[in-house]
Design an enzyme around this catalytic site. Sequence first.
Site, PDB file in Angstrom:
ATOM      1  N   SER A  48       0.277  -0.713  89.407  1.00  0.00           N
ATOM      2  CA  SER A  48       0.603  -2.039  89.925  1.00  0.00           C
ATOM      3  C   SER A  48      -0.197  -2.435  91.167  1.00  0.00           C
ATOM      4  O   SER A  48      -0.043  -3.533  91.676  1.00  0.00           O
ATOM      5  CB  SER A  48       2.100  -2.132  90.245  1.00  0.00           C
ATOM      6  OG  SER A  48       2.465  -1.181  91.206  1.00  0.00           O
ATOM      7  N   LYS A  79      10.485  -4.043  95.146  1.00  0.00           N
ATOM      8  CA  LYS A  79       9.272  -4.512  95.830  1.00  0.00           C
ATOM      9  C   LYS A  79       9.540  -5.794  96.616  1.00  0.00           C
ATOM     10  O   LYS A  79       9.048  -5.980  97.737  1.00  0.00           O
ATOM     11  CB  LYS A  79       8.165  -4.738  94.800  1.00  0.00           C
ATOM     12  CG  LYS A  79       7.667  -3.448  94.152  1.00  0.00           C
ATOM     13  CD  LYS A  79       6.645  -3.735  93.054  1.00  0.00           C
ATOM     14  CE  LYS A  79       6.142  -2.435  92.433  1.00  0.00           C
ATOM     15  NZ  LYS A  79       5.176  -2.668  91.353  1.00  0.00           N
TER      16      LYS A  79
END
Length: 773
Positions: A677, A720
């Site tokens: 990611s 996140k």
Amino acid sequence: MNNDISQAIPLLPLRGVIIYPSMVQHLDVGREHSVKALEQAMVQDHKLLLAAQRDSSLNEPKEEDIYQFGTIVYIKQMVKLPNGTNRILVEGLDRAEIESFEQLEPYFTVTYKTVEDEHGDGVEEQALMRTLVNQFDEYTKVSKKTKRETYETVKDITESSRLADIVTSHLSLKVQQKQQILETPYVPDRLEQLLQMIQNEKEVLSMEKKIGQRVKKSMERTQKEYYLREQLKAIQKELGDQDGKTGEVEQLKTKIAEASMPERIEEVAYKELNRYEKVPQSSAESSVIRNYIEWLVALPWTDETEDNLDVNRAQGVLDEDHYGLDRVKERVLEYLAVQQLTESVNGPILCLVGPPGVGKTSLAKSIARSVGRNFVRASLGGVRDEAEIRGHRRTYVGAMPGRIIQGMKTAETVNPVFLLDEIDKMASDFRGDPSSAMLEVLDPEQNHSFSDHFVEEPYDLSKVMFVATANNLATIPGPLLDRMEVITIAGYTELEKLHISKQHLIPKQIKENGLTKSKVQFRDEAILKLIRMYTREAGVRSLEREIASVCRKAAKLIVSGEKKRVVITEKQLEELLGKPKFRYGQAEAEHQIGAATGLAYTQAGGDTLAIEVSIVQGTGKLTLTGKLGDVMKESAQAAFSYVRARAEEFELEHDFYEKYDVHIHIPEGATPKDGPSAGITIATALVSAFTNRPVRKEVGMTGEITLRGRVLPIGGLKEKSLSAHRAGLTKILMPAENEKDLEDIPESVRDGLTFVQVKHLDEVLDHALLPKE
């Protein structure tokens, strides 16, 4: 045969009795129609025709229910008994065949013809008579119903017809057989039939005698054993050994009777108890059998708790015990709702997967409390022996059932909530594969007859609600994982940890350390600092330890008299616990060239990731530092290849990569970092460094990149986003395909962030980069 038809004569039906000519016998007459026939005979000429009923149970026989052949008798005497019955003495005169029924009410009247005896060869009859007498002699010796005096009477009879009739009357034959003799006028045939009947009766009597002897021996043995046991009890009582083996046997027998076992299991238990009774107490087998019986008795076979299916109450219990974990709670409430509608008792098999300290075990306890079931836990961490699951066979010394059966004994019901803790920590070696043994336990199609090597008999686990816990799905074998419904608990957000601390951890530690809420008070900012700077975990285990440490230090201050009341502020926290142990990501103070802020997902939750790119004159070498994993290295190479492929669009020289060395670094080099990611973050930092365009300081980003610049979805968006909010970022660039994950993010976090959904790196660069200075 005489065919002369006589006058009409009263008929008296007999039940279970046959009268022959030349016989004199008493009969009791009580039925109304029979009494009237008797009275008519007494008025007329004292003669009756006696014929047997085909079915002796009929009280009012009809014409077709009476045999065609009977006997004409003379009534010699009649006496009325006190109970209203008439007792008569009759003498048989002739055989008779009924021609027709003249009258049916109030009694039977019939016409008849007498049947004379027919004789054959005289020598043959004599031989048959002698044989009959000899056979009857042997019959009287084995028959208890016929006395020897009867034989003495019979042996002197010289008339063959009379001999046959008298012998027949003394045999224990059925009415049909006696009727057959009555209906046979030819005397030699009558004698032969009778001989065959006597032979059959002798064989039957001989077999009865053998059976009787066997039964008698068995009874004698049983009586002997009973007598010896009573003697043994008396001896033990005299010796003061009241609790000897006999007492144990009686106790076990009582336990088996009270255990509510299935019939088949109860038979096994009693069979083993009989063995135990016969085996000497000093024998090793004695203790093995006793141990087995006690296990059978201790296991729950039918006892179960009644499920509390109130969905609202269950939700209240789960919310009281745990903050957050909405998916798990929802699954439990779904199970209760379905069970309430279907009245089914099959339990689901849940697998709670998540990092240590997120409350997997305590959640299983709350599930048990919410449904009103007993709770039992079996730890599978480090189990290597298959026998730990299936049990040891009883032939081994110290054999025991497996952990499943042991857990059921502890649970005391057939429908507990059974926690299989650390199911991912099982291992296999030369002693077998315990994870394969778990397949039968967790398969709803098989676990209704789970086989434990020690118990040996099938045990029903279909009503058990199994809950497994694991830290890592990768180490669980595929077939085992397929049998479970996986629910992932990723960890708690910062806000959730704050609520958990205030509602559960702080009150608990204040109580355990002898404090009160009036003496110790935690400010929210202190709790947040404790979460951010003194712990780094997905769960709350370390957080609870730090809170406990603060409470202990506060207790010391209060006991020593330094303070009467302690308020934990950010400053006070640092005084008590020392300098912070961790740092958490902060947004850049200003726009930077070649530095982008990525968002990472770790076991401790979400975090920000600073990615730096430095370009120097060189020969085109690409250097990656910061303890990157293979996947992240590949993402960096893919991002670099993308920049080279789009060099013209970025206004770069076509051979720029040959003139410069590129160094990509991710700080905190001691911490391993891996995952796809960071792809768009590395690419953004590279483009920024080569084009000299600053990266916006308020922007964080996450997403995997392809060589063509497509942005692929990632995991852990919730965590996140929380880390971005905590670090002071205001805009997040995320893959468009992760739109569905926005629902999981707390509303308070969504309000403070702007989420931009991107599909291509061009969109990322538009939002992330400022114009060239």
